[in-house]
Design a protein around this motif. Structure first.
Motif, PDB file in Angstrom:
ATOM      1  N   ALA A  42      13.147  18.038  10.722  1.00  0.00           N
ATOM      2  CA  ALA A  42      12.606  18.676  11.923  1.00  0.00           C
ATOM      3  C   ALA A  42      11.892  17.638  12.787  1.00  0.00           C
ATOM      4  CB  ALA A  42      11.630  19.776  11.540  1.00  0.00           C
ATOM      5  N   PRO A  43      11.960  17.783  14.109  1.00  0.00           N
ATOM      6  CA  PRO A  43      11.261  16.844  15.004  1.00  0.00           C
ATOM      7  C   PRO A  43       9.789  16.683  14.664  1.00  0.00           C
ATOM      8  CG  PRO A  43      12.724  18.250  16.272  1.00  0.00           C
ATOM      9  CD  PRO A  43      12.734  18.782  14.874  1.00  0.00           C
ATOM     10  N   ARG A  44       9.133  17.761  14.242  1.00  0.00           N
ATOM     11  CA  ARG A  44       7.723  17.678  13.878  1.00  0.00           C
ATOM     12  C   ARG A  44       7.524  16.768  12.671  1.00  0.00           C
ATOM     13  NH1 ARG A  44       3.468  20.763  15.351  1.00  0.00           N
ATOM     14  NH2 ARG A  44       4.867  22.217  16.393  1.00  0.00           N
ATOM     15  N   THR A  45       8.430  16.861  11.688  1.00  0.00           N
ATOM     16  CA  THR A  45       8.344  16.002  10.507  1.00  0.00           C
ATOM     17  C   THR A  45       8.602  14.547  10.881  1.00  0.00           C
ATOM     18  OG1 THR A  45       9.113  17.815   9.104  1.00  0.00           O
ATOM     19  CG2 THR A  45       9.260  15.597   8.191  1.00  0.00           C
ATOM     20  N   GLN A  46       9.596  14.326  11.743  1.00  0.00           N
ATOM     21  CA  GLN A  46       9.879  12.971  12.207  1.00  0.00           C
ATOM     22  C   GLN A  46       8.665  12.384  12.937  1.00  0.00           C
ATOM     23  OE1 GLN A  46      13.708  12.414  14.238  1.00  0.00           O
ATOM     24  NE2 GLN A  46      14.385  14.396  13.453  1.00  0.00           N
ATOM     25  N   ALA A  47       8.035  13.190  13.763  1.00  0.00           N
ATOM     26  CA  ALA A  47       6.874  12.727  14.520  1.00  0.00           C
ATOM     27  C   ALA A  47       5.716  12.391  13.586  1.00  0.00           C
ATOM     28  CB  ALA A  47       6.450  13.790  15.528  1.00  0.00           C
ATOM     29  N   ARG A  48       5.545  13.185  12.533  1.00  0.00           N
ATOM     30  CA  ARG A  48       4.473  12.912  11.582  1.00  0.00           C
ATOM     31  C   ARG A  48       4.694  11.596  10.863  1.00  0.00           C
ATOM     32  NH1 ARG A  48       5.410  15.991   6.932  1.00  0.00           N
ATOM     33  NH2 ARG A  48       6.015  14.016   5.991  1.00  0.00           N
ATOM     34  N   ARG A  49       5.948  11.352  10.456  1.00  0.00           N
ATOM     35  CA  ARG A  49       6.237  10.098   9.762  1.00  0.00           C
ATOM     36  C   ARG A  49       6.070   8.897  10.685  1.00  0.00           C
ATOM     37  NH1 ARG A  49      11.105  11.097   5.356  1.00  0.00           N
ATOM     38  NH2 ARG A  49      10.134  12.895   4.352  1.00  0.00           N
ATOM     39  N   LEU A  50       6.485   9.040  11.939  1.00  0.00           N
ATOM     40  CA  LEU A  50       6.296   7.955  12.890  1.00  0.00           C
ATOM     41  C   LEU A  50       4.812   7.702  13.119  1.00  0.00           C
ATOM     42  CD1 LEU A  50       7.328   5.867  14.888  1.00  0.00           C
ATOM     43  CD2 LEU A  50       7.542   7.699  16.601  1.00  0.00           C
ATOM     44  N   SER A  51       4.009   8.751  13.172  1.00  0.00           N
ATOM     45  CA  SER A  51       2.566   8.599  13.342  1.00  0.00           C
ATOM     46  C   SER A  51       1.960   7.806  12.187  1.00  0.00           C
ATOM     47  CB  SER A  51       1.905   9.977  13.432  1.00  0.00           C
ATOM     48  OG  SER A  51       0.502   9.856  13.493  1.00  0.00           O
ATOM     49  N   ALA A  52       2.400   8.102  10.962  1.00  0.00           N
ATOM     50  CA  ALA A  52       1.903   7.369   9.799  1.00  0.00           C
ATOM     51  C   ALA A  52       2.280   5.889   9.883  1.00  0.00           C
ATOM     52  CB  ALA A  52       2.466   7.984   8.514  1.00  0.00           C
ATOM     53  N   VAL A  53       3.523   5.618  10.280  1.00  0.00           N
ATOM     54  CA  VAL A  53       3.990   4.230  10.396  1.00  0.00           C
ATOM     55  C   VAL A  53       3.226   3.498  11.493  1.00  0.00           C
ATOM     56  CG1 VAL A  53       5.969   2.778  11.004  1.00  0.00           C
ATOM     57  CG2 VAL A  53       6.271   4.719   9.439  1.00  0.00           C
ATOM     58  N   ARG A  54       2.978   4.185  12.604  1.00  0.00           N
ATOM     59  CA  ARG A  54       2.233   3.568  13.701  1.00  0.00           C
ATOM     60  C   ARG A  54       0.814   3.192  13.273  1.00  0.00           C
ATOM     61  NH1 ARG A  54       4.130   7.503  18.615  1.00  0.00           N
ATOM     62  NH2 ARG A  54       5.709   6.132  19.545  1.00  0.00           N
ATOM     63  N   GLN A  55       0.148   4.126  12.623  1.00  0.00           N
ATOM     64  CA  GLN A  55      -1.217   3.843  12.176  1.00  0.00           C
ATOM     65  C   GLN A  55      -1.237   2.695  11.183  1.00  0.00           C
ATOM     66  OE1 GLN A  55      -4.064   7.095  11.526  1.00  0.00           O
ATOM     67  NE2 GLN A  55      -2.362   8.499  11.894  1.00  0.00           N
ATOM     68  N   PHE A  56      -0.216   2.640  10.348  1.00  0.00           N
ATOM     69  CA  PHE A  56      -0.130   1.584   9.354  1.00  0.00           C
ATOM     70  C   PHE A  56       0.071   0.224  10.014  1.00  0.00           C
ATOM     71  CE2 PHE A  56       2.510  -0.749   6.123  1.00  0.00           C
ATOM     72  CZ  PHE A  56       1.471  -0.985   5.240  1.00  0.00           C
ATOM     73  N   HIS A  57       0.972   0.143  10.998  1.00  0.00           N
ATOM     74  CA  HIS A  57       1.220  -1.132  11.665  1.00  0.00           C
ATOM     75  C   HIS A  57       0.019  -1.557  12.519  1.00  0.00           C
ATOM     76  CE1 HIS A  57       5.124  -2.546  10.496  1.00  0.00           C
ATOM     77  NE2 HIS A  57       5.652  -1.330  10.620  1.00  0.00           N
ATOM     78  N   LYS A  58      -0.696  -0.598  13.080  1.00  0.00           N
ATOM     79  CA  LYS A  58      -1.927  -0.942  13.794  1.00  0.00           C
ATOM     80  C   LYS A  58      -2.944  -1.557  12.844  1.00  0.00           C
ATOM     81  CE  LYS A  58      -1.647   2.498  17.514  1.00  0.00           C
ATOM     82  NZ  LYS A  58      -2.223   3.751  18.079  1.00  0.00           N
ATOM     83  N   PHE A  59      -3.012  -1.026  11.635  1.00  0.00           N
ATOM     84  CA  PHE A  59      -3.895  -1.570  10.602  1.00  0.00           C
ATOM     85  C   PHE A  59      -3.480  -2.997  10.241  1.00  0.00           C
ATOM     86  CE2 PHE A  59      -3.886  -2.331   5.971  1.00  0.00           C
ATOM     87  CZ  PHE A  59      -5.248  -2.521   5.754  1.00  0.00           C
ATOM     88  N   LEU A  60      -2.176  -3.220  10.040  1.00  0.00           N
ATOM     89  CA  LEU A  60      -1.708  -4.567   9.690  1.00  0.00           C
ATOM     90  C   LEU A  60      -2.037  -5.575  10.789  1.00  0.00           C
ATOM     91  CD1 LEU A  60       1.835  -3.830   8.124  1.00  0.00           C
ATOM     92  CD2 LEU A  60      -0.353  -4.158   6.951  1.00  0.00           C
ATOM     93  N   TYR A  61      -1.920  -5.130  12.040  1.00  0.00           N
ATOM     94  CA  TYR A  61      -2.219  -6.010  13.170  1.00  0.00           C
ATOM     95  C   TYR A  61      -3.729  -6.274  13.276  1.00  0.00           C
ATOM     96  CZ  TYR A  61      -2.713  -7.584  18.005  1.00  0.00           C
ATOM     97  OH  TYR A  61      -3.048  -8.298  19.135  1.00  0.00           O
ATOM     98  N   ALA A  62      -4.521  -5.204  13.173  1.00  0.00           N
ATOM     99  CA  ALA A  62      -5.972  -5.332  13.322  1.00  0.00           C
ATOM    100  C   ALA A  62      -6.597  -6.174  12.217  1.00  0.00           C
ATOM    101  CB  ALA A  62      -6.618  -3.950  13.353  1.00  0.00           C
ATOM    102  N   ASP A  63      -6.036  -6.082  11.010  1.00  0.00           N
ATOM    103  CA  ASP A  63      -6.600  -6.828   9.884  1.00  0.00           C
ATOM    104  C   ASP A  63      -5.952  -8.194   9.679  1.00  0.00           C
ATOM    105  OD1 ASP A  63      -7.996  -4.437   9.522  1.00  0.00           O
ATOM    106  OD2 ASP A  63      -8.092  -4.750   7.356  1.00  0.00           O
ATOM    107  N   GLY A  64      -5.094  -8.607  10.606  1.00  0.00           N
ATOM    108  CA  GLY A  64      -4.548  -9.957  10.566  1.00  0.00           C
ATOM    109  C   GLY A  64      -3.383 -10.185   9.627  1.00  0.00           C
ATOM    110  N   TYR A  65      -2.816  -9.121   9.084  1.00  0.00           N
ATOM    111  CA  TYR A  65      -1.647  -9.293   8.223  1.00  0.00           C
ATOM    112  C   TYR A  65      -0.418  -9.651   9.060  1.00  0.00           C
ATOM    113  CZ  TYR A  65      -4.304  -7.092   4.434  1.00  0.00           C
ATOM    114  OH  TYR A  65      -5.249  -6.799   3.479  1.00  0.00           O
ATOM    115  N   ARG A  66      -0.426  -9.162  10.318  1.00  0.00           N
ATOM    116  CA  ARG A  66       0.657  -9.476  11.251  1.00  0.00           C
ATOM    117  C   ARG A  66       0.049  -9.812  12.609  1.00  0.00           C
ATOM    118  NH1 ARG A  66       6.177  -6.333  10.655  1.00  0.00           N
ATOM    119  NH2 ARG A  66       6.325  -7.314  12.701  1.00  0.00           N
ATOM    120  N   ASN A  67       0.812 -10.537  13.423  1.00  0.00           N
ATOM    121  CA  ASN A  67       0.327 -10.853  14.770  1.00  0.00           C
ATOM    122  C   ASN A  67       1.034 -10.018  15.838  1.00  0.00           C
ATOM    123  OD1 ASN A  67       2.844 -11.985  14.815  1.00  0.00           O
ATOM    124  ND2 ASN A  67       2.143 -14.114  14.969  1.00  0.00           N
ATOM    125  N   ASP A  68       1.726  -8.942  15.413  1.00  0.00           N
ATOM    126  CA  ASP A  68       2.377  -8.039  16.352  1.00  0.00           C
ATOM    127  C   ASP A  68       2.443  -6.646  15.759  1.00  0.00           C
ATOM    128  OD1 ASP A  68       4.210  -8.466  14.339  1.00  0.00           O
ATOM    129  OD2 ASP A  68       5.959  -8.508  15.661  1.00  0.00           O
TER     130      ASP A  68
END
Length: 309
Positions: free
Chosen positions: A70-96
């Protein structure tokens, strides 16, 4: 090597969510499942969390669509991935942040499902007809969730101290460990009072066969120490069937939606409802505006002079 790295990064993210944002166990479990699914996709694409690019993420999102999620489930998973990548960027694990330019899947405007007031009355009447200690527990739980609009996790995890002194208000600990006060109706207080008289019967006996204690309002002998969400879901489904209502239409969340919809239909405002439901953002509460719009149209038809011409 990549597998261990992925696990460590997910563990670091979940630790941050628990420590800094007060995420509940249920929220952390949901994040873990979504991120592990994302990692499985990266692994199949011969990538990992450090090397992942937006092309890998687009393929992952495409796979969710191919799996008919369902689109809602897809959106939830994308939200989790986005928050995770923001964490990796903010904590210096990645530079993008490869998720920055990924569009969310389009979602239709799904209206919340709720029961009519007559159906709720019938559900409660049916619960009240049950004899014995389990009947008193069932009635107390149904009355409480409908009277307060609590989430099912909040209901089953209510501490005994929250209701030990015949309260007119309940202190509910919601998402992010935020507390809120919700008023209790007289029928809910009566059902709770009757349940408290027999509550000790559900507390597990200690190994020395002495009466035990429990910090929970609804204790059980299970691992969690309290009645689980799944057990209450099953109880509500059985109750619906007995009351002549299709079990597919009834769940603890539907009772929460019914609480909100009936309050709005009878004059409550969105801000008050937001506080009682424990929504951090009023935009979440606005899913119930279809009820509000219907009531306002009725007011115009009844009271506006031009409507009677």
């Amino acid at each position: 090597m990549a597998e261990l790295l992925n696990k460590n990064l997910i563990a670091a993210f979940l630790e941050m969510m628990a420590a800094e944002r007060g995420a509940s166990i249920h929220t952390l479990d949901a994040y873990r499942r979504d991120l592990e699914d994302y990692v499985a996709s990266l692994t199949s694409q011969k990538s990992d969390l450090i090397a992942a690019q937006d092309s890998h993420l687009r393929k992952y999102m495409a796979s969710l669509g191919d799996a008919s999620l369902a689109p809602r489930t897809q959106a939830r998973r994308l939200s989790a991935v986005r928050q995770f990548h923001k964490f990796l960027y903010a904590d210096g694990y990645r530079n993008d942040d490869p998720s920055a330019h990924i569009d969310s899947p389009r979602q239709g405007s799904t209206l919340p499902k709720f029961l009519t007031i007559t159906e709720i009355d019938h559900l409660i009447t049916t619960a009240a007809s049950h004899d014995g200690i389990k009947g008193k527990r069932l009635l107390a739980m149904v009355e409480l969730i409908y009277a307060t609009g609590m989430r099912v996790s909040e209901l089953v995890e209510l501490p005994f101290s929250a209701a030990a002194r015949d309260p007119q208000m309940l202190i509910v600990r919601g998402k992010g460990s935020k507390e809120r006060l919700v008023p209790l109706s007289d029928p809910a207080r009566d059902a709770l009072r009757d349940y408290l008289e027999i509550r000790d019967a559900f507390i597990p006996i200690t190994s020395s066969k002495q009466p035990g204690t429990s910090p929970y309002l609804f204790p059980s002998r299970g691992k969690s120490g309290h009645l689980t969400r799944q057990m209450f879901l099953n109880m509500v489904k059985d109750l619906a069937s007995e009351a002549g209502i299709a079990p597919s239409r009834v769940s603890p969340h539907v009772l929460r939606h019914s609480f909100a919809s009936h309050l709005l239909a009878n004059g409550a405002d969105l801000r008050s409802l937001q506080q009682m439901l424990g929504h951090s953002d009023i935009s979440t509460t606005q899913i119930y505006t279809h009820v509000l719009e219907s009531r306002l149209r009725g007011l115009v038809q009844e009271h506006h002079p031009l409507a009677k011409l």
